[in-house]
Write an enzyme that holds these catalytic residues in place. Sequence first.
Site, PDB file in Angstrom:
ATOM      1  N   GLY A  30      44.435  65.482  17.033  1.00  0.00           N
ATOM      2  CA  GLY A  30      45.769  65.819  16.547  1.00  0.00           C
ATOM      3  C   GLY A  30      46.792  64.782  16.994  1.00  0.00           C
ATOM      4  O   GLY A  30      47.641  65.054  17.851  1.00  0.00           O
ATOM      5  N   TYR A  31      46.696  63.588  16.421  1.00  0.00           N
ATOM      6  CA  TYR A  31      47.629  62.515  16.771  1.00  0.00           C
ATOM      7  C   TYR A  31      48.693  62.342  15.674  1.00  0.00           C
ATOM      8  O   TYR A  31      49.875  62.510  15.913  1.00  0.00           O
ATOM      9  CB  TYR A  31      46.866  61.200  16.931  1.00  0.00           C
ATOM     10  N   SER A  32      48.221  61.978  14.495  1.00  0.00           N
ATOM     11  CA  SER A  32      49.166  61.632  13.423  1.00  0.00           C
ATOM     12  C   SER A  32      49.978  62.826  12.979  1.00  0.00           C
ATOM     13  O   SER A  32      49.492  63.951  12.964  1.00  0.00           O
ATOM     14  CB  SER A  32      48.398  61.108  12.207  1.00  0.00           C
TER      15      SER A  32
ATOM     16  N   THR B 261      47.384  49.923  11.097  1.00  0.00           N
ATOM     17  CA  THR B 261      47.146  49.113   9.899  1.00  0.00           C
ATOM     18  C   THR B 261      46.881  47.661  10.292  1.00  0.00           C
ATOM     19  O   THR B 261      47.267  47.217  11.379  1.00  0.00           O
ATOM     20  CB  THR B 261      48.371  49.103   8.962  1.00  0.00           C
ATOM     21  N   ASN B 262      46.270  46.932   9.375  1.00  0.00           N
ATOM     22  CA  ASN B 262      46.016  45.520   9.666  1.00  0.00           C
ATOM     23  C   ASN B 262      47.327  44.739   9.799  1.00  0.00           C
ATOM     24  O   ASN B 262      47.359  43.700  10.460  1.00  0.00           O
ATOM     25  CB  ASN B 262      45.097  44.919   8.603  1.00  0.00           C
ATOM     26  N   GLU B 263      48.395  45.253   9.213  1.00  0.00           N
ATOM     27  CA  GLU B 263      49.707  44.628   9.425  1.00  0.00           C
ATOM     28  C   GLU B 263      50.153  44.837  10.879  1.00  0.00           C
ATOM     29  O   GLU B 263      50.683  43.913  11.513  1.00  0.00           O
ATOM     30  CB  GLU B 263      50.749  45.206   8.469  1.00  0.00           C
TER      31      GLU B 263
ATOM     32  N   GLU C 102      39.045  53.575  21.696  1.00  0.00           N
ATOM     33  CA  GLU C 102      38.702  53.650  20.281  1.00  0.00           C
ATOM     34  C   GLU C 102      38.308  52.272  19.746  1.00  0.00           C
ATOM     35  O   GLU C 102      37.574  52.162  18.783  1.00  0.00           O
ATOM     36  CB  GLU C 102      39.931  54.178  19.526  1.00  0.00           C
TER      37      GLU C 102
END
Lengths: 394, 394, 381, 381
Positions: free
Chosen positions: B125-127, B379-381, B242
Amino acid sequence: MDLSFSKEDEAFRAEVRAFLEAECPSDLRGARIYDVGREGTLRWTQILYKKGWVAPSWPKEYGGTGWSPTQKYIWDEETARIGTPALNGFGLNMVGPVIYTFGTDEQKKRYLPGILSGANWWCQGYSEPGAGSDLAGVRTRAVREGDHYIVNGQKTWTTLAQYADMIFCLVRTDPNVKKQEGISFLLIDMKTPGIAVRPIITLDGGHEVNDVFLENVKVPVENRIGEENKGWTYAKFLLGHERSNIAGVARSKKSLEKLKSIARSEMAGGRPLIESPDFKRKVAELEIDLLALEFTDLRALSEAAKGKPPGPETSPLKIRGTEIQQRLTELTMEAVGYYANPFIKGGPGRNEPEIGPDYAIHSAPTYFNTRKTSIYGGTNEIQRNIIAKMVLGL
Amino acid sequence: MDLSFSKEDEAFRAEVRAFLEAECPSDLRGARIYDVGREGTLRWTQILYKKGWVAPSWPKEYGGTGWSPTQKYIWDEETARIGTPALNGFGLNMVGPVIYTFGTDEQKKRYLPGILSGANWWCQGYSEPGAGSDLAGVRTRAVREGDHYIVNGQKTWTTLAQYADMIFCLVRTDPNVKKQEGISFLLIDMKTPGIAVRPIITLDGGHEVNDVFLENVKVPVENRIGEENKGWTYAKFLLGHERSNIAGVARSKKSLEKLKSIARSEMAGGRPLIESPDFKRKVAELEIDLLALEFTDLRALSEAAKGKPPGPETSPLKIRGTEIQQRLTELTMEAVGYYANPFIKGGPGRNEPEIGPDYAIHSAPTYFNTRKTSIYGGTNEIQRNIIAKMVLGL
Amino acid sequence: MDFSFTEEQTLLRNSVARFVADNYTFEARREIVKSAEGWRPDYWKQFAELGLLAAPFAEEHGGLGGGPIETMVILEEFGRGLVVEPYLPTVVIGGAFLRHAGSAAQKEELLPQIVEGSLVTSFAFAEPQARFDLFDVRTSAKKSGGGYTLNGHKSVAIAAPMAGKLIVTARTAGGQRDAKGIGVFLVDATAKGVTLESYPTVDGLRAADVRLDNVAVGADALLGEAENGLPLVERVVDEAIAALSAEAMGVHRKMLELTLDYTKTRQQFGQPISKFQALQHRMADMFVHVEESVSMAYMVALKLDAPEAERKAAAAAAKAQLGRAGRFIGQNAIQLHGGMGMTEEMAVGHYFKRATMMNILFGDTDHHTRRFAELTQGAAA
Amino acid sequence: MDFSFTEEQTLLRNSVARFVADNYTFEARREIVKSAEGWRPDYWKQFAELGLLAAPFAEEHGGLGGGPIETMVILEEFGRGLVVEPYLPTVVIGGAFLRHAGSAAQKEELLPQIVEGSLVTSFAFAEPQARFDLFDVRTSAKKSGGGYTLNGHKSVAIAAPMAGKLIVTARTAGGQRDAKGIGVFLVDATAKGVTLESYPTVDGLRAADVRLDNVAVGADALLGEAENGLPLVERVVDEAIAALSAEAMGVHRKMLELTLDYTKTRQQFGQPISKFQALQHRMADMFVHVEESVSMAYMVALKLDAPEAERKAAAAAAKAQLGRAGRFIGQNAIQLHGGMGMTEEMAVGHYFKRATMMNILFGDTDHHTRRFAELTQGAAA
């Protein structure tokens, strides 16, 4: 929607083609400005001048052709097809239009004939050291003293200043206002005492650009275009003008044909390189890109023909046009294999005995030199900023 | 520098391989978690649990293997080789290490066995809605009432919450301090009244993630990890964890082999697709990329073996690892041609009569689903921001 | 498995790095490149004194018994300094031909000359029609008397103008594109019938086209088997690719460093351009490419002694990747330097030119990607 | 030369756009896609009433006499709405086969049915072994009695489940990959021996694999020449590619618009993510690709009546570009939507799926790039 040209336009094309084939000297065809130098450029300028075709984008009253956008497009196609040498664009495409739009009658009379005939070579004094894309950050100072300005400062990236009779300069006449507001636009004779030109050698080994130093250079006030401190207005007008034919489709088509012909004579795997699947694909991808660019350009032309002024929509033309030019030079270098490596100065056919095929000689320097196209005239990053802000509203 | 594994490591590899070949049920090999479901995952977890190999990254004292980084690397290679199904990583790789590192003895006793045996399925439950990469912007509130917290809020992107017995949550226990400082880390039983799970269907048509709604959920204070308002510390620890095996080299190698085998059976131009120059090249480019990733990963492993903790240098592994996974699924979809188009629900072999080859069935959904890898987990950004700031000092 | 350097290797790196820092400033290099000779024979002597020219050779020939990692360390530092002296043609390539195929007499005569710095060699293998196919050889070696007569035209032989010996591939049998029938010959650069057309290269080296016109060599000029030299050539070229990969690692790292330094100081619109996110992401991508170059340089060095197919695939992969990475890093390094990047006065352009030419040498990215595909996509795995 | 639309074309666009806005909201489309039928026959009737089904046909068959530009206008708006009704298989493809090769009787019978909306057609051309080669046909048509007997397996025929007539390519002579010997047949979907295995597609359409088991058709089922149908098929497919390019233009434009809207509202780290320069540049690049898609859609529509080689090259270039652009725009549209882009609830994913599948239909980017190369790199220009 209709792709075809009108009968009149087709007749015009035939006339242009016949003229170019008859009149463009064979030693100038396909040559770089490096190779033809000021002399060759002048020779071709004179031919066009006599024909009355030296200034396709100028109105008739000032010595231009008065051609429609479609006729200009045909002209670009046909000159690229035959490989006519470049003209002095700083005069014809840049300062010329500024002079006939904003100049006094006196200035028009004095400068336009020399631009048209090629008698006067112009260069551009916009960029300054460290300013980069921030063109309004002009630091070259012009202080009014009676009927003269005294100019001090340095310009850089000045293309072919070594040939120039005249330079048009942005100078700061008021340092105490917002940076865009204190700029004036001066026309300066390169023979004025206090001007020194220092070559900048680029990474391809060529001498194309220069630093121009101005030390207590005395410029008559009558050499100012328009109002004092309003120079940024004229500069922006000129930048808009510079964008015309920014896509360079016709020249790139010509380079693509040359690339294909090289790839037909080079060998790979015991067969002509053009038959190698990888090279075949890369050339096809590039030709597809160029076709997309051509139609984007034609769409812009169609808008222009309806009288719509060029806007930020030209940024994609700049981005893709320069990417394609860079890719063309890169593939040409790739095509010649090891013969990209020798560094042979001078033009083709001048070394004895020959090192590699003629088309290989400048392939790597041309690739290196063409990296500039995504930097000069507003970097491609600046173009993306323009699209994001002006077109996409981000 | 030395590429070879030690004799002991090679013996270990042989032992692992023999075990996996003997014990991994054939119906679970190469299957997606969708297909095997909670039941299949549990079956495999139990086999590993009995062998004592369910937790390669845990220390021995808590039921882990105590393996060296090299042994873990070999384990990853061998499990990928045979295609063992995924385990419940939220328990084993995420909350487990948090509990044995920061938990009380009571918490360790209560939760670790169920994680190891597979008896308890954990979710994360992070996001929260709208938070995206800003994980510290937690808005789910937990208000202390006696020996309980009352939790209200919403979590999202909760993977496989539909299977979960437990959820570990970041909750805001102090709204009046800097956002990183008022967060606590709670373990919550999914059967607690007030919790509702709503499926999020992803664009591949699958049900993998969920919204989790928490309405007046009563959580005993003893379910808090560590100190109140220090939850961000534990969350960051977990995020670091992670990252291990973030490159996914072994799994990508397996997928690459599968792609090649598909390209050997598909036809193009009357010959096997693998012989088509374009496809051949694209597979080779990908395999070269994967080889570079493998050695970047091995270099990181070599540092880890010397005891260096993972840092921002793992960001390139995340970027390239996910790009390669995405490219693999894209080329697999490309390879099958028109049979990427039918949307067939369920696992391979289940439709009668068959539509296209088995390997084609999920090719497009898997490509669509894999777009997530460059979005989730930072994200990769964001990874590029991390490299720019933390590695390059920009 | 271990990716650390030994203490000796670190000492070696430090000594090369110190030499480069002291002797190979940007200005010093420009002087060397512009000079009539195009290299510094006195530096070459210093390389000998530092033991660099002895690194890969056996002790019996005056060598230090180093391996691919020592070569990698030296070449990476040379890459960082854009050193132009002919280390790759002489020590790496010439040395490898002698080590792998030299007769006892050839080794005894020539290796000590390389080690002491009195012999430079140049590998004359390319031909105008061959592109990157090592086996496409038109230059002929006809038996005559006890030796051979060589005729042909070799393209762009790096370091030939300063070489005492040319190492020439020539056809002893078979047709122009046959794998069999290639011999490797040691030819005196001053032998009768040898003509060099010398020139500088765009990346600051010296090279020549070599014309062989009835050049007579003895039987002792042959390196290895007369009609089966291709495996030897392939092995040596793979070793050269490993060395080039190490040099590329140095060049790529340096281009990123120069770009970071430049963008951190260069002001535009009131801040350093390194603060613009679009440029930050570009540099992050450059960093990812640099990391891959490092990984590939290590990889190929570590696999030079692997079984032939694995060695070949490793070299092909490394060469393909270094071409791609050099292009991406180089083009963006120039772009991020803006107008300054276009001038000869900035170092970055010189690294870019070297990176570009390294892509061509021994075959470009396309060539090696195809080669890699052929080596890895054959049968079911 | 002129790129403006006529007043009639603008009216047509407005009427299609209005239909889409009123009837094809995201929710409405989801219902259609989920429904048992997978399309709205009542919408199809409305298309007939709006004259859309009549657009490209001659007046004598009830048509409106439109050309490629009218088709482009309709398809672009359909692309913006992700309309799933079988306009491309029926009006564009079925219609083109009848227009170019239908006998007077076939036209008289079938074109009015298409125009009034009572006939849907499906083009069953692909075969499992053929990949994208239109001439690779194993399905056989054997002469028998006055007609033909068809046997074979056709892959993924779009709209077959709702079609009254299948248009089937079959081999009348020659070997599997011969250009000659292909016939095109009109086959009743309910004819004896025709089996459809129907399914939805990942982009929300309906399709079927078609098995033909001794299907008997009359001589009047033949469209065009019995043994030289390939040029006809190629022409129709090029027209289909032009229509698909127009649809792609609509899809690509919409993906950019959705992304602009999303990033302008989505907050992250205290500001709309549209303020991050790295994302701005990405969207600028998406815009450049969208502009190219528009240019290519115009280009191919304008060249459909050009000489064969030019038409083919135009179609190949457009298809190659739309695949590349769809990939770039689509992948980045998802990426910039972040997690939300991964959900079925956001429109962008549905456009992305359609863009992805459009790349496959009639051959992907690789196929058409190769085709373009063959058409343009032959002899000296």
